[in-house]
Design a protein around this motif. Structure first.
Motif, short mmCIF file in Angstrom:
data_model
loop_
_atom_site.label_atom_id
_atom_site.label_comp_id
_atom_site.label_asym_id
_atom_site.label_seq_id
_atom_site.Cartn_x
_atom_site.Cartn_y
_atom_site.Cartn_z
N GLN A 232 -71.81 -32.98 131.56
CA GLN A 232 -72.19 -32.11 130.44
C GLN A 232 -72.69 -30.79 131.02
O GLN A 232 -73.80 -30.68 131.49
CB GLN A 232 -73.30 -32.78 129.61
CG GLN A 232 -72.88 -34.09 128.95
CD GLN A 232 -71.84 -33.88 127.86
OE1 GLN A 232 -71.69 -32.74 127.35
NE2 GLN A 232 -71.12 -34.94 127.50
N ARG B 163 -68.46 -30.48 127.71
CA ARG B 163 -68.06 -31.63 128.54
C ARG B 163 -66.89 -31.21 129.43
O ARG B 163 -65.86 -30.73 128.97
CB ARG B 163 -67.64 -32.79 127.65
CG ARG B 163 -67.40 -34.10 128.38
CD ARG B 163 -67.13 -35.18 127.37
NE ARG B 163 -66.92 -36.47 128.03
CZ ARG B 163 -65.92 -37.30 127.79
NH1 ARG B 163 -64.99 -36.95 126.89
NH2 ARG B 163 -65.85 -38.45 128.39
N THR C 238 -66.70 -37.02 133.96
CA THR C 238 -67.02 -35.74 133.30
C THR C 238 -68.53 -35.50 133.41
O THR C 238 -69.30 -36.43 133.64
CB THR C 238 -66.63 -35.77 131.81
OG1 THR C 238 -67.39 -36.79 131.14
CG2 THR C 238 -65.13 -36.05 131.64
N ALA D 97 -63.06 -39.73 131.24
CA ALA D 97 -62.14 -39.12 130.29
C ALA D 97 -60.72 -39.17 130.85
O ALA D 97 -60.50 -39.35 132.05
CB ALA D 97 -62.54 -37.68 130.02
N GLU E 284 -55.35 -36.22 129.32
CA GLU E 284 -54.84 -35.70 128.06
C GLU E 284 -55.97 -35.11 127.22
O GLU E 284 -55.71 -34.31 126.30
CB GLU E 284 -54.12 -36.79 127.27
CG GLU E 284 -55.01 -37.90 126.74
CD GLU E 284 -54.27 -38.88 125.84
OE1 GLU E 284 -53.08 -38.60 125.53
OE2 GLU E 284 -54.86 -39.90 125.47
N ASP E 285 -57.23 -35.49 127.52
CA ASP E 285 -58.35 -34.95 126.75
C ASP E 285 -58.49 -33.45 126.98
O ASP E 285 -58.99 -32.73 126.09
CB ASP E 285 -59.65 -35.66 127.15
CG ASP E 285 -59.66 -37.12 126.68
OD1 ASP E 285 -58.89 -37.44 125.74
OD2 ASP E 285 -60.41 -37.92 127.26
N ALA F 196 -55.98 -31.88 124.78
CA ALA F 196 -56.35 -32.10 123.37
C ALA F 196 -57.62 -31.35 122.99
O ALA F 196 -58.02 -31.36 121.81
CB ALA F 196 -56.54 -33.59 123.12
N GLY F 197 -58.30 -30.70 123.97
CA GLY F 197 -59.51 -29.94 123.68
C GLY F 197 -60.75 -30.78 123.58
O GLY F 197 -61.80 -30.29 123.16
N ARG F 198 -60.65 -32.02 123.95
CA ARG F 198 -61.82 -32.88 123.88
C ARG F 198 -62.71 -32.73 125.10
O ARG F 198 -63.85 -33.16 125.11
CB ARG F 198 -61.39 -34.35 123.73
CG ARG F 198 -60.74 -34.66 122.40
CD ARG F 198 -60.51 -36.15 122.25
NE ARG F 198 -59.45 -36.63 123.13
CZ ARG F 198 -58.15 -36.68 122.82
NH1 ARG F 198 -57.75 -36.24 121.62
NH2 ARG F 198 -57.27 -37.13 123.66
N THR F 199 -62.17 -32.20 126.18
CA THR F 199 -62.96 -31.89 127.37
C THR F 199 -62.41 -30.61 127.98
O THR F 199 -61.29 -30.18 127.63
CB THR F 199 -62.91 -33.05 128.40
OG1 THR F 199 -62.43 -32.66 129.57
CG2 THR F 199 -62.19 -34.18 127.97
N ARG F 200 -63.19 -30.05 128.86
CA ARG F 200 -62.81 -28.79 129.50
C ARG F 200 -62.32 -29.05 130.92
O ARG F 200 -62.69 -30.02 131.55
CB ARG F 200 -64.02 -27.82 129.56
CG ARG F 200 -64.52 -27.34 128.20
CD ARG F 200 -65.76 -26.46 128.36
NE ARG F 200 -65.50 -25.27 129.14
CZ ARG F 200 -65.87 -25.08 130.41
NH1 ARG F 200 -66.55 -26.03 131.03
NH2 ARG F 200 -65.58 -23.95 131.04
N THR G 146 -52.97 -40.83 130.10
CA THR G 146 -53.65 -41.33 128.89
C THR G 146 -54.89 -42.16 129.17
O THR G 146 -55.70 -42.36 128.26
CB THR G 146 -52.66 -42.18 128.06
OG1 THR G 146 -52.20 -43.28 128.86
CG2 THR G 146 -51.46 -41.35 127.62
#
Length: 683
Positions: free
Chosen positions: A340, A345, A338, A364, A367-368, A371-375, A332
């Motif tokens: 760009q 991201r 990360t 990051a 868990e991101d 959650a699809g917030r980063t690749r 978490t």
């Protein structure tokens, strides 16, 4: 006139010498004086003989009281010492209940102590009854001994009649045991039972606590082969001081493992390097450093804190796989860089990842990705799975530090639960110990307070009244030269009291008394935690003269012997309380000097008389029946009444119960007391 006087003188004196008449008169005067002096000496001798007989009679009467005093002293010493010995044994047993490895014998010890206390109560009753019976007969026995001694002074020419009278005639003794005022053992038995039950539960809890602690120790450094200490030595460069070894769980503390773990993870964070040049090796190293840093942070404040009232264990259980890693900061917290990239991201294990081509996108969390917030990076493919496999590998098999650390942590959780329960039972056992200590104190106080008061008849002395018969005047004194000497009845009064005989060591009497008892038993032997119960009683008995000092030394020896078994805090507390209670008794030293009869002014004794007849000595002397040797007749004649006349009686002074169940009666035949003329018998 002058001529007549001169002529008279001439009858006695002539020139140069005395006349025959002068010589004859001189001889007659001399003979008269000689026989007069002889008669006077004979008369005074008769008077002196009566006084000697009275003195002997008084001493004989007082000697009976002396013998009674010795008997009462020995019995009081026996009763007190048996009770104190019983309490000493009981106290040792109570402390022993709280000592593992000893408590199996403690119950037997307490039972032995209770039996001794009950035996003390029985002895106190029988001794009090016997002494009271003997006291009721003392006035008559004093008189009988005096009468016989007086008669023994008689000869062919004169006989003596007289007796010895106890002053006072009545007793002021107190015997609490005859009133049911005994040392109660019920409270000690009840509290001992409660303490035994509490101690058994506590011992069981202590064993479980010890097992849990040992399990934690085995995982840390106690197990042969692999353990936390051994793994840390193989997998890190910790020094011996940072990575200590302990040979026993008794000397080991759980915080040792925590200090070891903190040092181990710091070292791993600072020294981990990739195991190759590939991207995968670099990613694995990053995952390990992340896990080690997380573990170091988790254990930074880990501690095991123990007090008398509880134990606090704040030790984390590290995740052992990816699933458990998802529940931690490893998943978490924003720990990873990360960039760009064209696809968006992207998270990498580090900026050195070949896939990190774009501009920095900040930090990051793993868990991101989910959650699809980063690749996930297509090159390093770093994710929670990479971090999760670090503990998964080292926790699943025993070549990993985490395998043993997890075992230690789980054992520590069990230890905390066991120790908390143990502390709860310690509090219960402490309460039971306090109750047992209170019961012990109460019994000890009762034992010290409920002792007899010995104040028998004759305690202030004995008064003797003696008269002689008419004596036959020697023929040699029946002449015409002097008046016949007076041969009538003569009387005398004397008194004797008891005085300490400093030259007598009555502790020898106590030693002889105990020796005679021991010879009639087969010895009590060892009972529970006491090697020799009979011998213990003997030590307390011989210490009767200075009971406070002797008892303190004895308790120090008995309780000191338990220290070799390893007394815990609770056992030490109860031991100190029992020892302190015994020391606080403060027995005053007892004067063990024998009391011997000594002559004294009769007024000193008569001042304490409680019989009106003793107020008129002349009347007493006139009332004596000359020639009588029966003490009852003599006493009746002078109006001195006694309650008991038991010349043929056998009195049981006490029945002594001994360890082992046997009982020895102590009896006395009155005729044996009076059998030695002159008061030589023992009461």
């Amino acid at each position: 006139m002058r001529h007549g006087f001169a002529g008279g003188i001439e009858l006695f004196i002539e020139d140069g010498a005395y006349t025959n008449l002068a010589a004859a008169v001189s001889i007659l005067v001399t003979l008269s004086l000689l026989f007069a002096v002889a008669s006077g000496i004979w008369s005074m001798s008769r008077s002196g003989d009566v006084q000697v007989a009275a003195d002997a009679t008084a001493l004989a009467g007082a000697n009976v009281v002396s013998s009674y005093h010795t008997t009462a002293t020995v019995l009081d010493a026996a009763v007190l010492s048996m009770g104190l010995a019983g309490l000493c044994v009981t106290g040792v047993g109570l402390v022993g209940l709280l000592i593992p490895g000893v408590n199996a014998f403690a119950g037997q010890t307490i039972d032995a102590g209770i039996r001794m206390l009950n035996a003390r109560n029985s002895l106190a009753v029988s001794a009090s009854r016997g002494l009271k019976t003997l006291e009721s007969a003392l006035p008559f026995l004093i008189a009988a001994n005096g009468t016989r001694t007086c008669a023994a002074q008689s000869g062919d020419a004169v006989s003596y009649t007289g007796t010895a009278l106890a002053v006072p005639r009545t007793s002021a003794s107190e015997f609490p045991a005859l009133e049911g005022d005994e040392v109660s053992t019920s409270e000690i038995e009840d509290t001992a039972g409660e303490l035994d039950a509490a101690a058994d539960e506590l011992v069981e809890a202590q064993e479980k606590t010890a097992q849990a602690k040992e399990a934690a120790w085995l995982a840390d450094c106690g197990r042969e082969g692999r353990n936390m200490q051994e793994r840390a030595a193989r997998l890190s460069g910790l020094s011996a001081a940072q990575n200590p070894d302990y040979a026993s769980s008794l000397t080991w503390d759980p915080n040792v493992a925590l200090d070891r773990t903190r040092a181990y993870y710091r070292w791993r964070v600072e020294n981990d390097v990739p195991e190759g040049s590939s991207v995968e090796a670099a990613a694995d190293s990053a995952a390990r450093r992340a896990f080690y840093a997380f573990a170091a942070e988790e254990f930074a404040s880990a501690a095991v804190i123990e007090t008398d009232t509880g134990v606090t264990v704040s030790v984390p259980l590290l995740p052992r796989n990816t699933s458990e890693a998802r529940t931690t900061a490893l998943y978490t917290d924003a720990l990873w860089p990360t960039t760009q990239e064209d696809a968006g991201r992207t998270l990498h294990y580090g900026m050195e990842c070949p896939g990190a081509q774009g501009a920095s996108g900040g930090m990051a969390a793993l868990e991101d990705i989910d959650a699809g917030r980063t690749r996930e990076c297509s090159v390093c493919k770093f994710s929670i799975g990479d971090v999760g496999k670090v503990p998964a590998a080292s926790t699943s098999i025993d070549n990993g530090y985490e395998y043993h650390l997890r075992e230690f942590t789980l054992a520590l959780d069990e230890y905390e639960a066991c120790r908390e329960h143990e502390i709860e039972l310690e509090q219960r056992a402490r309460g039971a110990s306090e109750d047992a200590g209170d019961a012990f104190d109460a019994a000890l106080d009762a034992l010290a307070a409920r002792r007899p008061r010995i104040a028998p008849p004759g305690r202030y002395g004995a008064v003797a009244v003696v008269v002689s018969s008419e004596a036959q005047v020697p023929g040699e004194l029946s002449t015409t030269f002097a008046a016949r000497p007076d041969s009538g009845v003569r009387g005398a009064i004397s008194a004797a009291a008891l005085a300490p005989d400093a030259a007598t060591d009555e502790s020898n009497v106590l030693a002889s008394f105990f020796s005679s008892l021991s010879s009639r038993t087969d010895g009590a032997g060892a009972v529970g935690l006491i090697d020799d119960v009979m011998g213990l009683w003997g030590k307390v008995l011989i210490a009767y003269g200075d009971m406070s000092e002797g008892l303190s030394e004895l308790m120090d020896d008995l309780l000191g012997g338990l220290t070799s078994f390893g007394m815990g805090p609770l056992a030490t507390w109860l031991s100190d309380r029992v020892d302190g209670a015994v020391r606080a008794l403060g027995f005053e030293p007892v004067d063990l000097s024998s009391l011997k009869p000594v002559l004294t002014d009769s007024s000193n004794v008569l001042a304490h008389a409680d019989v009106p007849a003793l107020s008129n000595a002349q009347e007493l002397l006139r009332s004596l029946p000359i020639g009588s040797t029966d003490p009852a007749d003599v006493l009746q004649a002078i109006g001195y009444e006694t309650e008991e006349q038991m010349l043929d009686a056998t009195i049981t002074i006490a029945e002594i119960p001994l360890p082992g169940g046997t009982t020895i009666p102590l009896t006395i035949r009155v005729r044996d007391v009076l059998g030695v003329v002159g008061g030589g018998g023992s009461g």
